[in-house]
Design an enzyme around this catalytic site. Structure first.
Site, mmCIF file in Angstrom:
data_model
loop_
_atom_site.group_PDB
_atom_site.id
_atom_site.type_symbol
_atom_site.label_atom_id
_atom_site.label_comp_id
_atom_site.label_asym_id
_atom_site.label_seq_id
_atom_site.Cartn_x
_atom_site.Cartn_y
_atom_site.Cartn_z
ATOM 1 N N LEU A 1 0.813 -1.405 0.646
ATOM 2 C CA LEU A 1 -0.365 0.345 -0.052
ATOM 3 C C LEU A 1 1.114 1.432 -0.123
ATOM 4 C CD1 LEU A 1 -2.787 -1.016 2.729
ATOM 5 C CD2 LEU A 1 -2.823 -0.702 -0.032
ATOM 6 N N ASP A 2 0.474 1.947 -0.245
ATOM 7 C CA ASP A 2 1.229 3.430 -0.683
ATOM 8 C C ASP A 2 1.374 4.250 0.553
ATOM 9 O OD1 ASP A 2 1.317 3.109 -3.361
ATOM 10 O OD2 ASP A 2 -0.343 3.909 -3.838
#
Length: 363
Positions: A218-219
């Site tokens: 996930l960013d």
């Protein structure tokens, strides 16, 4: 009152003073050239060794002297608080007994079978697979007295040595572990960050004989569900594009999609790194300029969801993953908390992924 304390003999006192005087003269003769008066000099330098001078202490805000080189202070990273475990109620006696049975179950040596050498050494805690492959190429690894080669396999009972030191091998003979973590914004999905930012691996519980593997990423500014496991085959089963595992996200956008734009996102649009499309996209309401959408896609390229909305000049102001394959984000799992699957739940995951009890792929 008369002093009854025993006094040292006068010859002993004279000898001690003479010794101190002699040592001082030796230090003065051995003092390195260029040392200023009153400057501290180490004992080693005084006795003719390398000069080791104490670094001057520079107070905060003080200006350095002419010609003086100062080193900028290094910011120390604050200790990271471990994530809290989600408290759940224990099941019935029958469920608890089943979980204990699965927890204690072990595969035999024949069931474990052979394993690639680099994978077995990495699983045993001897570095990463790449490091082990380098050692094998350099001829530092032997198996049963013979120099190992890349691609060779080992099994329980083999004598494996690295640089002559025998390795206590560990084998994947039991259920792997699976953990769900609610990632917060501002955390990185990496094991080490040069800038000293918080990583999700610092928040997870420590493992004694293996390591957590992140299933997907996930960013930095994305929150939501992250799945971790100790089974590399399970991670590959869920992330490889050929398996087309669904990812579902809740997206808040500044603006609103038109019906035509929604249809285009379902049909597919062209991004810089290739075509992309949503398997499903549903409007979920919103207030003012903010609108929420639930989207589902079957791949996980870098910033893919954000870039798909940016294709229509819409900015994603919040992004949260709520489902990954068969795993959904538990409603009671708060940000920064984790939940570890029990043995019966983990066994169900192994069956869903068509893996063996130990999380290895079937032959």
């Amino acid at each position: 009152m008369r002093n009854t304390r025993a006094r040292r003999p006068q010859p002993a006192i004279r000898e001690e003073k003479a010794g101190n005087t002699a040592r001082g003269q030796v230090a003065q003769r051995k003092k390195p050239q260029g040392a200023a008066a009153g400057e501290w000099v180490s004992n080693k330098a005084a006795l003719g060794g390398a000069t080791a001078r104490r670094k001057p202490v520079v107070k905060p805000g003080a200006k350095p002297m002419d010609g003086e080189v100062t080193t900028p202070p290094v910011a120390r990273k604050a200790p990271v608080t471990r994530a809290k475990k989600l408290a759940v109620r224990a099941g019935s006696q029958k469920e608890v007994a089943k979980q204990k049975q699965l927890r204690e179950k072990r595969l035999t040596a024949e069931q474990v079978g052979e394993e690639r050498l680099q994978k077995a050494l990495a699983f045993s805690g001897w570095g990463s697979r790449r490091e082990v492959e380098t050692w094998i190429a350099e001829g530092k690894v032997t198996v049963n007295g013979k120099v190992a080669e890349l691609g060779c396999k080992v099994k329980p009972g083999d004598d494996v040595r690295v640089s002559g030191k025998r390795v206590q091998m560990r084998w994947a003979d039991r259920l792997p572990r699976v953990l769900l973590y609610h990632k917060q914004e501002g955390e990185l999905v990496t094991r080490d960050d040069p800038q000293g930012r918080v990583t999700v691996f610092e928040r997870l519980p420590k493992l004694a004989s293996s390591k957590w593997i992140a299933i997907g990423r996930l960013d930095f500014n994305t929150s939501g569900l992250l799945v971790f496991t100790t089974s590399g085959d399970l991670a590959n089963r869920m992330t490889h594009p050929r398996f087309e595992i669904e990812r579902e996200y809740a997206v808040r956008v500044l603006g609103e999609l038109t019906d035509e734009q929604i249809a285009q996102l379902k049909r597919g649009i062209e991004l810089d790194d290739g075509p992309a499309k949503f398997e499903r996209i549903d409007a979920s309401g919103g207030e003012g300029v903010n609108h929420w959408y639930n989207v589902v896609l079957k791949e996980g390229r870098n910033r893919e969801v954000r870039r798909m909305f940016e294709h229509f000049e819409l900015t994603v102001s919040r992004l949260m993953r709520v489902r990954f394959g068969m795993f959904g984000l538990p409603p009671r799992l708060k940000r920064g908390q984790f939940y570890e699957l029990n043995e019966t739940e983990t066994m169900a995951v192994m069956k869903w992924a068509d893996l063996k009890l130990n999380g290895e792929a079937k032959e």
